[in-house]
Design a protein around this motif. Structure first.
Motif, mmCIF file in Angstrom:
data_model
loop_
_atom_site.group_PDB
_atom_site.id
_atom_site.type_symbol
_atom_site.label_atom_id
_atom_site.label_comp_id
_atom_site.label_asym_id
_atom_site.label_seq_id
_atom_site.Cartn_x
_atom_site.Cartn_y
_atom_site.Cartn_z
ATOM 1 N N UNK A 1 0.840 -1.192 0.000
ATOM 2 C CA UNK A 1 0.000 0.000 0.000
ATOM 3 C C UNK A 1 0.874 1.239 0.000
ATOM 4 N N UNK A 2 0.320 2.324 -0.539
ATOM 5 C CA UNK A 2 1.054 3.591 -0.554
ATOM 6 C C UNK A 2 0.096 4.728 -0.261
ATOM 7 N N UNK A 3 0.633 5.824 0.224
ATOM 8 C CA UNK A 3 -0.149 7.018 0.531
ATOM 9 C C UNK A 3 0.092 8.069 -0.545
ATOM 10 N N UNK A 4 -1.010 8.676 -1.026
ATOM 11 C CA UNK A 4 -0.934 9.712 -2.060
ATOM 12 C C UNK A 4 -1.753 10.936 -1.648
ATOM 13 N N UNK A 5 -1.335 12.090 -2.146
ATOM 14 C CA UNK A 5 -2.152 13.297 -2.094
ATOM 15 C C UNK A 5 -2.565 13.635 -3.524
ATOM 16 N N UNK B 1 -3.589 12.218 1.801
ATOM 17 C CA UNK B 1 -3.154 10.952 2.399
ATOM 18 C C UNK B 1 -4.086 9.793 2.070
ATOM 19 N N UNK B 2 -4.409 9.676 0.790
ATOM 20 C CA UNK B 2 -5.246 8.571 0.334
ATOM 21 C C UNK B 2 -4.409 7.292 0.278
ATOM 22 N N UNK B 3 -4.876 6.237 0.928
ATOM 23 C CA UNK B 3 -4.149 4.971 0.956
ATOM 24 C C UNK B 3 -4.587 4.113 -0.223
ATOM 25 N N UNK B 4 -3.636 3.750 -1.067
ATOM 26 C CA UNK B 4 -3.917 3.006 -2.290
ATOM 27 C C UNK B 4 -3.336 1.605 -2.160
ATOM 28 N N UNK B 5 -4.153 0.606 -2.428
ATOM 29 C CA UNK B 5 -3.722 -0.786 -2.343
ATOM 30 C C UNK B 5 -3.171 -1.270 -3.676
ATOM 31 N N UNK B 6 -2.164 -2.128 -3.611
ATOM 32 C CA UNK B 6 -1.621 -2.733 -4.823
ATOM 33 C C UNK B 6 -2.685 -3.532 -5.572
ATOM 34 N N UNK B 7 -3.673 -4.036 -4.847
ATOM 35 C CA UNK B 7 -4.755 -4.802 -5.475
ATOM 36 C C UNK B 7 -5.785 -3.901 -6.156
ATOM 37 N N UNK B 8 -5.793 -2.611 -5.798
ATOM 38 C CA UNK B 8 -6.751 -1.650 -6.365
ATOM 39 C C UNK B 8 -5.995 -0.375 -6.742
#
Length: 315
Positions: A28-32, A132-139
């Motif tokens: 998972x990663x955090x994005x703005x 700080x949107x958390x993005x999953x590798x699966x999505x």
């Protein structure tokens, strides 16, 4: 139906955007994610103005809404018919139907979270930011839309931006966005009355279609913040939406670490609601419509005994 000129090179399907750098792959990663509007008339801004007529006095944007999802899901697609949710966003700035569509995708394991952000100002030139949107590798795919208001059915939108590049997270994207016609209303002016398009037409570009010229209406900026370690996945995979809301809220957690209990407190620390998730499902709907408008703290407890708090706003 108004005459449409389709400018394929202006579709923000993101093939032409520049990937600046990448970081090591993680689950998972955090994005703005931020959309900054440049919507203005040529008269008011001869260099960057993208409207060939003056903007209406109440020009503004509806909330920026969307989802992170996988390849099995399509929230919208240029050249295809708009869903009921996209129709409501483009015509009314109403997000109820699209939120339900995203929830159905979450239930079928095709989406991870519903996204919503209000614009900073009730104005044509303003910004909406998803922090700080958390993005999953699966999505890893991102789709977004917002109404150009007032208008018959005009909007900005992006479809399935992939935040993964092979085994790495994309670090930075800057994407010029252009106006679109949702194909559901045949009005030709900002303040045209309702003229339902029968039958509905595909979503198409409004580049060089009155009242727009060929300049972008704004820029979407996607910035990588940090990777989230694999062992932290079960802790951070919690989405609460919409926020702000009218009191009807949804909480989604990971299937491996579902929520067990939710407590809601007012700003004075008084508990006003408590929900127990006896079935240990990964989705829970909260009904706080009886609460007064204001700010509340939601404490979420997960199956692995961890807990977290989130601030919500009820209008």
């Amino acid at each position: 139906m108004k005459k449409i000129t389709l400018i394929l090179q202006c579709l923000p399907l993101i093939l032409a955007c520049t990937v600046v750098t990448k970081t090591n792959a993680q689950s998972r990663a955090s994005y703005t994610i931020s959309f900054t509007s440049h919507w203005d008339s040529e008269t008011n801004d001869p260099i960057n103005g993208n409207s060939i007529v003056d903007l209406p006095g109440n020009a503004h944007w509806s909330d920026l809404v969307g989802a992170t999802h996988n390849n099995a899901a399509r929230l919208l697609e240029m050249g295809s018919l708009a869903t009921e949710g996209i129709k409501d966003v483009a015509e009314l700035g109403n997000n109820t139907a699209i939120m339900n569509e995203v929830q159905a995708l979450i239930n079928s394991n095709h989406a991870d979270q519903f996204l919503q952000a209000a614009f900073d100002d009730f104005a044509p030139r303003t910004t909406a930011t998803l922090s700080n949107i958390e993005v999953s590798e699966d999505f890893p795919l991102l789709s977004l839309a917002a109404m150009i208001a007032p208008s018959p059915d005009w909007m900005i939108a992006v479809n399935s931006i992939n935040l993964r590049d092979g085994n790495t997270w994309v670090q930075s994207l800057s994407i010029p966005l252009f106006p679109y016609d949702a194909g559901t209303d045949s009005g030709v002016n900002y303040n045209s009355g309702n003229q339902t398009t029968m039958p509905a037409q595909p979503i198409t570009s409004l580049v060089n279609v009155s009242p727009f010229n060929d300049k972008p209406i704004g820029v979407l900026t996607i910035t990588f913040n940090q990777t989230l370690s694999i062992q932290d996945n079960d802790l951070v995979q919690v989405s609460l939406y919409p926020n702000p809301s009218n009191g009807m809220l949804h909480i989604t957690t990971s299937a491996s670490n579902p929520l067990t209990e939710v407590q809601v407190y007012d700003v004075l620390g008084k508990q006003i609601e408590r929900f127990v998730n006896n079935d240990a499902t990964r989705q829970l709907q909260l009904d706080l419509t009886q609460a007064k408008a204001g700010i509340y703290i939601v404490k979420i407890k997960l199956l692995n005994a961890t807990s977290m708090t989130k601030k919500i706003v009820i209008n």
